[in-house]
Design a protein around this motif. Structure first.
Motif, PDB file in Angstrom:
ATOM      1  N   LEU A 292     -30.693  49.706 -23.333  1.00  0.00           N
ATOM      2  CA  LEU A 292     -31.560  50.855 -23.069  1.00  0.00           C
ATOM      3  C   LEU A 292     -32.880  50.713 -23.820  1.00  0.00           C
TER       4      LEU A 292
ATOM      5  N   ILE B 144     -34.239  52.534 -16.079  1.00  0.00           N
ATOM      6  CA  ILE B 144     -33.212  53.441 -16.563  1.00  0.00           C
ATOM      7  C   ILE B 144     -32.698  54.332 -15.436  1.00  0.00           C
TER       8      ILE B 144
ATOM      9  N   ASP C 182     -20.860  60.156 -27.477  1.00  0.00           N
ATOM     10  CA  ASP C 182     -21.180  61.584 -27.319  1.00  0.00           C
ATOM     11  C   ASP C 182     -22.539  61.804 -26.668  1.00  0.00           C
ATOM     12  N   MET C 183     -23.433  60.861 -26.899  1.00  0.00           N
ATOM     13  CA  MET C 183     -24.786  61.051 -26.395  1.00  0.00           C
ATOM     14  C   MET C 183     -24.906  60.796 -24.886  1.00  0.00           C
ATOM     15  N   TYR C 184     -23.932  60.099 -24.323  1.00  0.00           N
ATOM     16  CA  TYR C 184     -24.058  59.736 -22.903  1.00  0.00           C
ATOM     17  C   TYR C 184     -24.153  60.952 -21.991  1.00  0.00           C
ATOM     18  N   LYS C 185     -23.476  61.998 -22.384  1.00  0.00           N
ATOM     19  CA  LYS C 185     -23.467  63.134 -21.474  1.00  0.00           C
ATOM     20  C   LYS C 185     -24.744  63.956 -21.570  1.00  0.00           C
ATOM     21  N   ILE C 186     -25.585  63.634 -22.517  1.00  0.00           N
ATOM     22  CA  ILE C 186     -26.849  64.360 -22.592  1.00  0.00           C
ATOM     23  C   ILE C 186     -28.049  63.443 -22.359  1.00  0.00           C
ATOM     24  N   TYR C 187     -27.744  62.218 -22.025  1.00  0.00           N
ATOM     25  CA  TYR C 187     -28.831  61.298 -21.722  1.00  0.00           C
ATOM     26  C   TYR C 187     -29.352  61.608 -20.317  1.00  0.00           C
ATOM     27  N   SER C 188     -30.556  61.121 -20.018  1.00  0.00           N
ATOM     28  CA  SER C 188     -31.072  61.261 -18.660  1.00  0.00           C
ATOM     29  C   SER C 188     -31.347  59.882 -18.097  1.00  0.00           C
ATOM     30  N   PRO C 189     -30.618  59.457 -17.136  1.00  0.00           N
ATOM     31  CA  PRO C 189     -29.477  60.135 -16.527  1.00  0.00           C
ATOM     32  C   PRO C 189     -28.265  60.112 -17.466  1.00  0.00           C
ATOM     33  N   THR C 190     -27.306  60.959 -17.200  1.00  0.00           N
ATOM     34  CA  THR C 190     -26.064  60.874 -17.972  1.00  0.00           C
ATOM     35  C   THR C 190     -25.404  59.538 -17.627  1.00  0.00           C
TER      36      THR C 190
ATOM     37  N   GLU D 114     -24.028  60.405 -13.913  1.00  0.00           N
ATOM     38  CA  GLU D 114     -25.125  60.148 -12.986  1.00  0.00           C
ATOM     39  C   GLU D 114     -25.514  58.670 -12.859  1.00  0.00           C
TER      40      GLU D 114
END
Lengths: 344, 344
Positions: A260, A271, A283-291, A337
């Motif tokens: 990344l 990305i 934990d951060m994956y679900k708040i990344y854009s995209p998840t 996503e």
DNA sequence: GTGAAAGCGCTAACAG
DNA sequence: CTGTTAGCGCTTTCAC
């Protein structure tokens, strides 16, 4: 002012009985040794009154058991291992064991040093994420009758307990998931597969692409290079050379981080345009854009399995006769996503 | 097949000398005790030959020192603590100490239980991130002459070693940075400030906004609620009620996670429109979109300071006379995209 | 210069 | 039913 801790002898003297009796009572052998109910009660009460705590060191010296377990991983500050450690810690404490964590950096010398530091007898058992070349050390641990269970990876041909996940299946499924989402040129970025878990991940990927008429496109970075920070360059070059990739599957979570970073610095659009899957969740994956979609390992199950194998071994005397337990658990593909079809 | 470990006695018998002599030599007291050079050499060589390892448990029983340190934090799987643990581990091992990590979940009962589990004497020293109500326990540890150094937070009025960061300054600077970037309505999301580190972070923020003619807008969530997952709701409500916020400063890294999750689910545009600063760094921040500005704690310095305080105490007999060391370190504000002015 | 012996606190075989 | 006693392996005082 120095509070001298009470010993079993103090109790014996106070109650005018022998240390043996006190010891038996305290170790729950009152019944077995036919010690009277009253005496038992008296001892127990007095012990509680003065807040008696056995000296574990003396106990250890006598019994040969330290009630300490070693939990050796690649890097305790890695998200996956620290989460695992946290859960294992809880389980172990409930069973009366303390846990010493340590990190071997996937380095043989460091592994051997640490194992030898714990000195084969100061600790009751080992959970080890083995570095590639410590097969012999593990074997000699086993020969010395010391409970060991390997974690995350194992050695072919060594009869040792282990708890691993089905890497090949996990990797296969994740790759198929990408294929089902219309991705055609799926890159696979991994560390050099000289260990079982990496072999499995690679072969799962290869199998999936082959079965679907696609070609494997892989980048294998030696662990050492990643460790010293050369991973970034390698990944950058990979994307420069392999044009037309429409998806990428990272075989570990730290590779995702590096990947990344490379995208971010060079082609931020990747990305969003690339299909992305990560082995190991964060934990951060679900708040990344995209998840970010990930292959999630069952942390609680893994820790539980480790303890279930270890506990009985800690009680036994002769482990040699035991058939080793080899447990393989399934992962969960958490679809987010990043891996959904980009084709409208 | 059982490899019985060699003891000091084996050496003595083999060399036909007494255990005393062997012990002296092995402990480097040959000179002091005027033991002949040749004998010394002979012992050392034989010891190495048979790969002699002292039984540390026996040593411990005799000397009262276990060479084990306890490193108790809130949650070992938290990014900040696990990184710290990793570094402390290395330093401690080099000094010949093993480290037992444990997590107290910021809970008093769990803290007390753990401290008492380690039994006041099995371990040589403690590094503790104290939960709010264990002041008494810490005091009694000190009274019992056990080396303790508090980490991250401390108790007002207790004379105890500590290593902390200058929370107020860090928070003040970060807030001023936001203000300098044209943000006018800066929210501050924190856990209930009943501990020194949180008090400092809050007051630094308040001071900065006040000095700049702005109003503090804070959300204080009790730690317990965060722990059981109610933080999300609280943060959501906060943003529903406090309309017009143009920036937000999160007082811990797990609050950032929750906050981003809320944005993601409810108003994704906020992630880019809001000024965002996080207390504590995270490897993922530099690859997030936008990259996230953070207050970064000096992990290596902190670990080093801890050890520097601890080591001398481990040698001393009477700690009471020692004046406590209170170390306060500075943080670094890592400026990334999320906190830069959104005004063109 | 070196060794004998006490004992750290506890467990458990053995004796009564 | 309860007590005596011998160590676990090591350090260290004291004696020679």
């Amino acid at each position: 002012m120095k509070k001298k801790p009470v010993s079993i002898r103090n109790i014996a003297e106070e109650l005018k009985i022998s240390v043996t009796t006190v010891s038996f009572v305290l170790n729950g052998k009152a019944k077995e040794k036919h010690i009277s109910k009253e005496l038992t009660k008296k001892v127990l009460e007095y012990a509680k009154l003065i807040n008696y705590r056995p000296n574990q060191i003396a106990q250890s010296l006598r019994t040969g058991k330290s009630k300490i377990l070693v939990f050796m991983v690649e890097d305790i500050s890695n998200h996956f291992f620290s989460k695992l450690a946290r859960i294992f810690e809880d389980i172990a404490y409930k069973k009366g064991y303390k846990v010493i964590f340590c990190s071997n950096e996937n380095d043989d010398e460091k592994s051997n040093e640490l194992i030898s530091l714990f000195n084969f007898r100061q600790v009751d058992g080992f959970v080890i994420v083995p570095s590639p070349g410590i097969k012999d050390t593990i074997e000699s641990l086993i020969k010395d009758n010391i409970p060991v269970v390997l974690l995350d990876r194992f050695f072919e041909g060594v009869d040792c307990n282990s708890v691993v996940i089905d890497n090949e299946k996990a990797s296969f499924d994740a790759t198929v998931h990408l294929i089902n989402n219309q991705f055609k040129k799926i890159g696979f970025i991994t560390i050099a597969p000289n260990q079982t878990q990496m072999k499995g991940r690679l072969s799962g990927y290869v199998k999936a692409v082959n079965e679907n008429g696609l070609n494997p496109i892989t980048l294998e970075i030696p662990y050492d290079e990643v460790y010293v920070g050369k991973g970034k360059e390698r990944i950058k070059n990979f994307f420069d050379e392999e044009t037309g990739l429409d998806a990428v599957f990272f075989a570990t979570n730290y590779l995702v981080q590096i990947g990344l970073e490379v995208f971010k610095e060079n082609k931020p659009s990747l990305i969003n345009d690339l299909g992305i899957v990560s082995f190991d969740d964060n934990d951060m994956y679900k708040i990344y854009s995209p998840t970010i979609t990930s292959v999630s390992q069952p942390l609680v199950e893994i820790s539980t399995a480790l303890m279930e194998i270890l506990l009985p071994l800690l009680k036994k005397k002769d482990l040699i006769t035991e058939a080793p337990h080899k447990i393989m658990l399934n992962t969960e593909l958490i679809i987010r996503e990043s891996s959904l079809s980009k084709v409208m």
